[in-house]
Design a protein around this motif. Structure first.
Motif, PDB file in Angstrom:
ATOM      1  N   ASP A 190     -23.496  25.384  34.905  1.00  0.00           N
ATOM      2  CA  ASP A 190     -22.439  24.422  34.606  1.00  0.00           C
ATOM      3  C   ASP A 190     -21.260  25.095  33.905  1.00  0.00           C
ATOM      4  O   ASP A 190     -20.093  24.724  34.129  1.00  0.00           O
ATOM      5  CB  ASP A 190     -22.981  23.293  33.727  1.00  0.00           C
ATOM      6  CG  ASP A 190     -23.780  22.270  34.522  1.00  0.00           C
ATOM      7  OD1 ASP A 190     -23.568  22.172  35.752  1.00  0.00           O
ATOM      8  OD2 ASP A 190     -24.612  21.569  33.919  1.00  0.00           O
ATOM      9  N   LYS A 191     -21.520  26.071  33.050  1.00  0.00           N
ATOM     10  CA  LYS A 191     -20.433  26.778  32.379  1.00  0.00           C
ATOM     11  C   LYS A 191     -19.576  27.533  33.389  1.00  0.00           C
ATOM     12  O   LYS A 191     -18.343  27.588  33.270  1.00  0.00           O
ATOM     13  CB  LYS A 191     -20.989  27.729  31.319  1.00  0.00           C
ATOM     14  CG  LYS A 191     -21.508  27.022  30.063  1.00  0.00           C
ATOM     15  CD  LYS A 191     -22.053  28.000  29.034  1.00  0.00           C
ATOM     16  CE  LYS A 191     -22.489  27.272  27.760  1.00  0.00           C
ATOM     17  NZ  LYS A 191     -23.020  28.195  26.729  1.00  0.00           N
ATOM     18  N   ILE A 192     -20.221  28.120  34.395  1.00  0.00           N
ATOM     19  CA  ILE A 192     -19.463  28.783  35.465  1.00  0.00           C
ATOM     20  C   ILE A 192     -18.617  27.762  36.216  1.00  0.00           C
ATOM     21  O   ILE A 192     -17.430  27.986  36.497  1.00  0.00           O
ATOM     22  CB  ILE A 192     -20.414  29.512  36.424  1.00  0.00           C
ATOM     23  CG1 ILE A 192     -20.947  30.790  35.760  1.00  0.00           C
ATOM     24  CG2 ILE A 192     -19.724  29.844  37.741  1.00  0.00           C
ATOM     25  CD1 ILE A 192     -21.907  31.567  36.622  1.00  0.00           C
ATOM     26  N   ALA A 193     -19.214  26.608  36.538  1.00  0.00           N
ATOM     27  CA  ALA A 193     -18.479  25.562  37.254  1.00  0.00           C
ATOM     28  C   ALA A 193     -17.287  25.087  36.439  1.00  0.00           C
ATOM     29  O   ALA A 193     -16.187  24.882  36.977  1.00  0.00           O
ATOM     30  CB  ALA A 193     -19.412  24.391  37.565  1.00  0.00           C
ATOM     31  N   GLY A 194     -17.487  24.904  35.140  1.00  0.00           N
ATOM     32  CA  GLY A 194     -16.407  24.441  34.293  1.00  0.00           C
ATOM     33  C   GLY A 194     -15.275  25.442  34.186  1.00  0.00           C
ATOM     34  O   GLY A 194     -14.093  25.079  34.238  1.00  0.00           O
ATOM     35  N   LYS A 195     -15.612  26.714  34.059  1.00  0.00           N
ATOM     36  CA  LYS A 195     -14.578  27.754  34.017  1.00  0.00           C
ATOM     37  C   LYS A 195     -13.760  27.733  35.304  1.00  0.00           C
ATOM     38  O   LYS A 195     -12.526  27.864  35.280  1.00  0.00           O
ATOM     39  CB  LYS A 195     -15.226  29.131  33.827  1.00  0.00           C
ATOM     40  CG  LYS A 195     -15.858  29.359  32.468  1.00  0.00           C
ATOM     41  CD  LYS A 195     -16.522  30.736  32.411  1.00  0.00           C
ATOM     42  CE  LYS A 195     -17.225  30.976  31.089  1.00  0.00           C
ATOM     43  NZ  LYS A 195     -17.880  32.313  31.036  1.00  0.00           N
ATOM     44  N   ALA A 196     -14.441  27.561  36.417  1.00  0.00           N
ATOM     45  CA  ALA A 196     -13.750  27.556  37.707  1.00  0.00           C
ATOM     46  C   ALA A 196     -12.818  26.356  37.826  1.00  0.00           C
ATOM     47  O   ALA A 196     -11.678  26.480  38.299  1.00  0.00           O
ATOM     48  CB  ALA A 196     -14.773  27.540  38.835  1.00  0.00           C
ATOM     49  N   LEU A 197     -13.297  25.189  37.391  1.00  0.00           N
ATOM     50  CA  LEU A 197     -12.483  23.984  37.509  1.00  0.00           C
ATOM     51  C   LEU A 197     -11.271  24.052  36.579  1.00  0.00           C
ATOM     52  O   LEU A 197     -10.153  23.709  36.968  1.00  0.00           O
ATOM     53  CB  LEU A 197     -13.327  22.758  37.177  1.00  0.00           C
ATOM     54  CG  LEU A 197     -12.753  21.412  37.632  1.00  0.00           C
ATOM     55  CD1 LEU A 197     -12.679  21.347  39.148  1.00  0.00           C
ATOM     56  CD2 LEU A 197     -13.606  20.260  37.109  1.00  0.00           C
ATOM     57  N   ILE A 198     -11.486  24.507  35.358  1.00  0.00           N
ATOM     58  CA  ILE A 198     -10.390  24.607  34.390  1.00  0.00           C
ATOM     59  C   ILE A 198      -9.344  25.609  34.868  1.00  0.00           C
ATOM     60  O   ILE A 198      -8.140  25.395  34.715  1.00  0.00           O
ATOM     61  CB  ILE A 198     -10.938  25.000  33.006  1.00  0.00           C
ATOM     62  CG1 ILE A 198     -11.772  23.840  32.427  1.00  0.00           C
ATOM     63  CG2 ILE A 198      -9.806  25.371  32.047  1.00  0.00           C
ATOM     64  CD1 ILE A 198     -12.551  24.207  31.173  1.00  0.00           C
ATOM     65  N   ASN A 199      -9.796  26.707  35.471  1.00  0.00           N
ATOM     66  CA  ASN A 199      -8.876  27.745  35.944  1.00  0.00           C
ATOM     67  C   ASN A 199      -8.420  27.539  37.381  1.00  0.00           C
ATOM     68  O   ASN A 199      -7.717  28.381  37.941  1.00  0.00           O
ATOM     69  CB  ASN A 199      -9.536  29.121  35.817  1.00  0.00           C
ATOM     70  CG  ASN A 199      -9.821  29.490  34.382  1.00  0.00           C
ATOM     71  OD1 ASN A 199      -9.022  29.200  33.492  1.00  0.00           O
ATOM     72  ND2 ASN A 199     -10.960  30.120  34.132  1.00  0.00           N
ATOM     73  N   GLN A 200      -8.862  26.413  37.985  1.00  0.00           N
ATOM     74  CA  GLN A 200      -8.468  26.051  39.344  1.00  0.00           C
ATOM     75  C   GLN A 200      -8.762  27.176  40.349  1.00  0.00           C
ATOM     76  O   GLN A 200      -7.907  27.559  41.150  1.00  0.00           O
ATOM     77  CB  GLN A 200      -6.980  25.677  39.382  1.00  0.00           C
ATOM     78  CG  GLN A 200      -6.635  24.495  38.498  1.00  0.00           C
ATOM     79  CD  GLN A 200      -5.167  24.125  38.536  1.00  0.00           C
ATOM     80  OE1 GLN A 200      -4.318  24.917  38.915  1.00  0.00           O
ATOM     81  NE2 GLN A 200      -4.850  22.903  38.152  1.00  0.00           N
ATOM     82  N   SER A 201      -9.987  27.691  40.295  1.00  0.00           N
ATOM     83  CA  SER A 201     -10.354  28.807  41.170  1.00  0.00           C
ATOM     84  C   SER A 201     -11.386  28.429  42.227  1.00  0.00           C
ATOM     85  O   SER A 201     -12.008  29.291  42.828  1.00  0.00           O
ATOM     86  CB  SER A 201     -10.889  29.973  40.331  1.00  0.00           C
ATOM     87  OG  SER A 201     -11.963  29.562  39.500  1.00  0.00           O
ATOM     88  N   LEU A 202     -11.594  27.131  42.444  1.00  0.00           N
ATOM     89  CA  LEU A 202     -12.484  26.680  43.509  1.00  0.00           C
ATOM     90  C   LEU A 202     -11.759  26.743  44.851  1.00  0.00           C
ATOM     91  O   LEU A 202     -10.533  26.728  44.882  1.00  0.00           O
ATOM     92  CB  LEU A 202     -12.947  25.248  43.222  1.00  0.00           C
ATOM     93  CG  LEU A 202     -13.854  25.059  41.998  1.00  0.00           C
ATOM     94  CD1 LEU A 202     -14.020  23.576  41.710  1.00  0.00           C
ATOM     95  CD2 LEU A 202     -15.193  25.709  42.222  1.00  0.00           C
ATOM     96  N   PRO A 203     -12.455  26.760  46.012  1.00  0.00           N
ATOM     97  CA  PRO A 203     -13.910  26.734  46.186  1.00  0.00           C
ATOM     98  C   PRO A 203     -14.510  28.125  46.175  1.00  0.00           C
ATOM     99  O   PRO A 203     -13.793  29.131  46.134  1.00  0.00           O
ATOM    100  CB  PRO A 203     -14.060  26.086  47.561  1.00  0.00           C
ATOM    101  CG  PRO A 203     -12.866  26.604  48.312  1.00  0.00           C
ATOM    102  CD  PRO A 203     -11.747  26.683  47.308  1.00  0.00           C
ATOM    103  N   PHE A 204     -15.840  28.164  46.279  1.00  0.00           N
ATOM    104  CA  PHE A 204     -16.572  29.430  46.258  1.00  0.00           C
ATOM    105  C   PHE A 204     -17.388  29.598  47.535  1.00  0.00           C
ATOM    106  O   PHE A 204     -18.561  29.974  47.480  1.00  0.00           O
ATOM    107  CB  PHE A 204     -17.484  29.497  45.034  1.00  0.00           C
ATOM    108  CG  PHE A 204     -16.742  29.605  43.730  1.00  0.00           C
ATOM    109  CD1 PHE A 204     -15.651  30.433  43.597  1.00  0.00           C
ATOM    110  CD2 PHE A 204     -17.148  28.865  42.635  1.00  0.00           C
ATOM    111  CE1 PHE A 204     -14.967  30.549  42.397  1.00  0.00           C
ATOM    112  CE2 PHE A 204     -16.477  28.968  41.420  1.00  0.00           C
ATOM    113  CZ  PHE A 204     -15.376  29.807  41.306  1.00  0.00           C
TER     114      PHE A 204
END
Length: 280
Positions: A190-204
């Motif tokens: 979840d911490k990885i998911a949150g970092k990605a969402l906050i930094n707008q780096s999705l999708p994977f």
């Protein structure tokens, strides 16, 4: 603080000694949400309390809500840290969250209200249109075998305490993009998911998720929420994790350690050497 020093009695062949030891911290955090209600008034309410290792609390809250379907990628405004282990996820002003749905999702997640086969069936609707990246080169066995060791190089808390889980997100060339550690294996993802969402780096959909422990259904579900096609676990997968990977076309690898691994689903993404098939 993520670690704490304690005094212990350590016994070995040389005798028993009273020495200092370092352990990982486990504390509760309250996740709250702030939103505009149907009357266009701002409101705030608690969503859940979870045990975690302090650090990346904002990412944990956002990632938890995202991977469990409580927060969409375009609904996040900001996330703030409050006093006494609280973190608040702010919805955008034009978003009107369905509070009953949020509460229902939370209880199903926290108490496993729909376990086993029904959990797998419930994912069918959510991920029925899942699209994996196409025309990617095959992953070599050498690259897959190298990933767990690469992850350990970023496990500073594990080096200190020996009692914490880790998750790492790698690109298709085996470069580490994001990592997290936590006393809870789900929290690390979840911490990885949150970092990605906050930094707008999705999708994977061109990435690999590496887990320091076993692979269970919940972790495969979180990988699906992040559109991750390959999951590599140092430990064993559960039967439902394997069924999940097979149903949605994920590559699932377990027991990845000491230069070897088992492939449980999706071997077509791998460049397997000298493949043989046993007659059963």
């Amino acid at each position: 603080m993520s670690t704490k020093d304690v005094m212990i009695w350590r016994s070995n062949r040389a005798g028993t000694h009273y020495v200092a030891d370092t352990v990982v911290v486990e504390e509760p955090v309250e996740i709250r949400i702030r939103f505009r209600d149907s009357n266009d008034k701002w409101g705030e309410r608690p969503l859940s309390i979870t045990m975690r290792t302090p650090g990346d609390d904002q990412a944990l809250a956002v990632g938890f809500m995202f991977t469990e379907g409580m927060l969409l990628e375009n609904q996040l405004d900001k996330v703030t840290i409050g006093l006494e282990n609280t973190v608040t996820v702010h919805f955008k002003p034009d978003v009107r969250p369905e509070l009953e749905k949020l509460q229902r999702n939370f209880y199903a997640t926290s108490s496993c209200g729909v376990c086993g086969k029904s959990s797998l069936d419930s994912l069918g609707y959510t991920y029925e249109n899942l699209q994996w990246a196409e025309n990617l080169p095959s992953l070599s066995t050498e690259l897959i075998a190298s990933l767990p060791q690469k992850l350990t190089e970023y496990q500073s808390l594990f080096d200190e305490t020996g009692g914490i889980h880790a998750a790492g997100l790698f690109d298709w060339e085996g470069n580490l993009m994001l990592s997290a550690e936590d006393v809870g294996r789900h929290n690390a993802v979840d911490k990885i998911a949150g970092k990605a969402l906050i930094n707008q780096s999705l999708p994977f959909n061109q990435h690999i998720l590496v887990l320091s422990g076993r692979a269970c259904f919940e972790l495969l579900h979180k990988a699906l929420a992040l559109n991750i096609p390959v999951v590599v676990a140092v430990g064993a997968p559960s039967s439902l994790a394997i069924e999940t990977a097979e149903r949605f076309g994920q590559t699932l690898i377990g027991f990845a350690r000491d230069g070897r691994f088992n492939v449980y689903s999706g071997p077509e993404r791998l460049e397997l050497q000298n493949e043989t098939r046993a007659i059963i």
